[in-house]
Design a protein around this motif. Structure first.
Motif, short mmCIF file in Angstrom:
data_model
loop_
_atom_site.label_atom_id
_atom_site.label_comp_id
_atom_site.label_asym_id
_atom_site.label_seq_id
_atom_site.Cartn_x
_atom_site.Cartn_y
_atom_site.Cartn_z
N ILE A 139 83.59 31.78 11.17
CA ILE A 139 84.80 31.15 10.83
C ILE A 139 84.73 29.66 9.99
CG2 ILE A 139 86.47 29.18 11.54
CD1 ILE A 139 86.90 31.32 13.80
N TYR A 140 83.23 28.96 10.55
CA TYR A 140 82.54 28.25 10.40
C TYR A 140 80.95 27.41 9.93
CZ TYR A 140 86.20 26.57 14.00
OH TYR A 140 87.67 26.29 14.17
N ILE A 141 80.80 28.96 9.67
CA ILE A 141 79.60 28.91 9.05
C ILE A 141 79.73 28.18 7.44
CG2 ILE A 141 77.55 29.46 7.93
CD1 ILE A 141 76.65 30.08 11.23
N PRO A 142 80.88 29.24 7.29
CA PRO A 142 80.87 29.35 5.76
C PRO A 142 81.70 28.39 4.75
CG PRO A 142 81.26 31.82 6.67
CD PRO A 142 81.32 30.83 7.74
N ARG A 158 71.86 34.08 5.74
CA ARG A 158 70.98 34.69 6.89
C ARG A 158 71.78 34.49 8.35
NH1 ARG A 158 65.56 32.39 8.62
NH2 ARG A 158 67.33 31.15 10.73
N CYS A 159 72.98 33.53 8.62
CA CYS A 159 72.80 33.07 10.08
C CYS A 159 74.38 33.75 9.61
CB CYS A 159 73.49 31.09 10.06
SG CYS A 159 72.24 30.19 10.25
N LEU A 160 75.34 34.00 8.83
CA LEU A 160 76.32 35.22 8.37
C LEU A 160 75.82 36.91 8.97
CD1 LEU A 160 78.47 33.26 5.66
CD2 LEU A 160 78.79 33.17 8.32
N GLY A 161 75.06 36.77 8.58
CA GLY A 161 75.13 38.40 8.87
C GLY A 161 73.93 38.42 10.45
N GLU A 162 73.31 36.60 11.02
CA GLU A 162 73.20 37.57 12.40
C GLU A 162 73.82 37.15 13.39
OE1 GLU A 162 68.96 35.00 13.26
OE2 GLU A 162 70.56 33.96 11.46
N ALA A 163 75.50 36.63 13.36
CA ALA A 163 76.56 36.97 13.53
C ALA A 163 77.37 37.82 13.52
CB ALA A 163 77.72 35.85 12.80
#
Length: 488
Positions: A119-122, A134-139
């Motif tokens: 929700i919040y990283i974007p 990368r962070c979204l992929g990990e999530a």
């Protein structure tokens, strides 16, 4: 990654809206961090994602409890003093059994943390594009992994997504196996698109495209979509970034655990990243708790010239380096006369070495799943290349297979992956596909190495025992929204 993980271990419980009281229907904020003052920049994103990895250390999750389910298999017997481990092994559990209920919380805590990240990283502007992706992929990957474990353990479970969080919609009924698989597939395809293929040394241990492809292969095998399993498994087996380690033992060494083959492992560093996994496996006399013992049938499955046996097991007369001395293993250290050696390590100064990684998925697993899918699709011999790659890595002395069918494939999976929480699920998958009769494996006693019975014949009931019951406490909290699995 380790620097980031050391930072997050102190703040992760405050940085998220955690799942309270093991319940997907009850989400309460904890600490002083909120979505209004967190998720501000790249540092927050990195720490937040590492907080998801941190859950893997939990004793009631992959630190120990998830591996208790493989006591159902014909490979090992419970040790220790948990009476609830005994009812798992004997198929006498119920919806209130400890091992059945405790992992539910950590799977949904993983899902909740992943949802918050998605929700919040974007919305973060102070972040490099590559790090954001990368962070979204990990999530996406870890949400898929949590749903994967829910699928394997319970069969059916509620799905909670980002929109549910935004809408405050946590009162969710469980969905079917098909719907769970579809959710897992979508997350893994997203993860594979966003994640890098490999990492520099500082970030070794993070999930990669290969990790997502590997879990997609496992998902499609569970789904009986053999062509898709071959497609995504081959992305792993043909990519040098995920090559088999030069030596089988490299996967079970502190120095070499994060190698190209290790697609997913619990990341620990002695002194701060504590996981109970090694404690539960090591002999009590040498600092452990002795909770998992390999049985005679598993040890005897290894061919006489297979060096993997010496890596996997301790047996009478073996000299074991426990750091401060070379100790001699004796049969009385175990109920079965054997211990798993592959999951044990000691520091030179004495004591267990908690830097040893817990393997959760290796390329060898994917090689053998591709071989299985090819054999089941195209007949004996179709998976020879993949089986022989695994055997050749183990030892050039092992005779290559020719025209291998399912019996040879089943043998190779049993010895290569022993103790790694795959055997029970393998047998269930093969029984569902009518390749075996699972009752012939489970409805007979388990033996110690001297031939004595350490667990009498058990009664496996299909389809009831394909899955475990939904924890009763979650059904009670849901006020009728969650419904128990059939046959319980």
């Amino acid at each position: 990654m380790m620097i980031t993980m050391q930072r997050i271990i102190y703040i992760c419980t405050a940085a998220f809206l955690l799942l309270s009281a093991c319940n997907v229907l009850d989400v309460k904020p904890k600490g002083n961090y909120t979505t209004g003052n967190y998720w501000r920049n790249q540092s927050d994103a990195l720490d937040g994602i590492t907080g998801i990895y941190n859950i893997l250390l939990e004793e009631d999750y992959t630190g120990f409890n998830e591996f208790v389910f493989d006591n159902c298999s014909d490979d090992q017997i419970r040790g220790g003093d948990h009476d609830y481990d005994q009812v798992i092994e004997e198929f006498k559990y119920d919806p209130s059994t400890y091992s059945v209920r405790v992992g539910w919380r950590w799977k949904y805590e993983t899902i909740n943390r992943a949802n918050n990240a998605l929700i919040y990283i974007p919305k973060i502007s102070d972040i490099e594009d590559g790090i954001k992706n990368r962070c979204l992929g990990e999530a996406h990957f870890f949400r898929a992994f949590a749903y994967w474990r829910l699928l394997l353990v319970y069969g059916e479970a509620p799905i909670v997504t980002e929109q549910d969080v935004l809408d405050g919609n946590y009162d969710k009924p469980k969905v079917s196996e098909e719907e769970l698989r579809t959710q897992i597939e979508a997350d893994l395809l997203q993860a594979a698109d966003l994640l890098p293929e490999s990492y520099e040394a500082a970030d070794k241990g993070r999930v990669s495209k290969g990790t997502a492809w590997g879990l997609l292969c496992k998902l499609y095998m569970n789904w009986a979509k053999l062509d898709k399993a071959i497609e995504f498994g081959t992305k792993v087996t043909t990519n040098a970034n995920y090559a088999l380690a030069p030596n089988y033992a490299d996967n079970f060494s502190v120095a070499t655990g994060n190698n190209s083959e290790m697609l997913l492992a619990v990341q620990t560093v002695d002194g701060w990243g504590y996981s109970d996994f090694i404690t539960y496996h090591a002999p009590r006399a040498w600092g452990g708790w002795s909770f998992f013992y390999p049985v005679k049938g598993l040890v005897d499955e290894f061919e006489a010239n297979d060096p993997r046996a010496a890596v996997c097991f301790m047996g009478p007369g073996d000299k074991i380096n426990i750091g401060t001395e070379m100790a001699t293993y004796t049969a009385d250290l175990s109920t079965t006369g054997r211990h798993y050696k592959k999951f044990c390590s000691w520091k030179s100064t004495g004591g267990l070495n908690y830097s040893l990684k817990t393997p959760l998925m290796r390329s060898a697993d994917i090689y053998l799943l591709v071989a299985e899918a090819k054999i089941r699709s195209n007949g004996p011999g179709a998976g020879d290349a993949e089986i022989n790659a695994v055997r050749r890595r183990a030892s050039a002395a092992l005779t290559p297979v020719t025209g291998a069918g399912m019996p040879q494939l089943m043998h190779e999976r049993r010895v290569e992956l022993c103790g790694e929480n795959e055997r029970h699920q393998d047998l269930i998958r093969w029984d569902k596909a009518k390749l075996i009769d699972i009752t012939t494996y489970y409805n007979k006693p388990k033996l110690a190495y001297d031939g004595s019975v350490v667990e009498p014949a058990r009664t496996f009931v299909r389809p009831k025992h394909y899955y475990f019951p939904i924890p009763q406490q979650e059904i009670d909290r849901s006020k009728g929204i969650l419904v128990q699995n059939p046959n319980y």
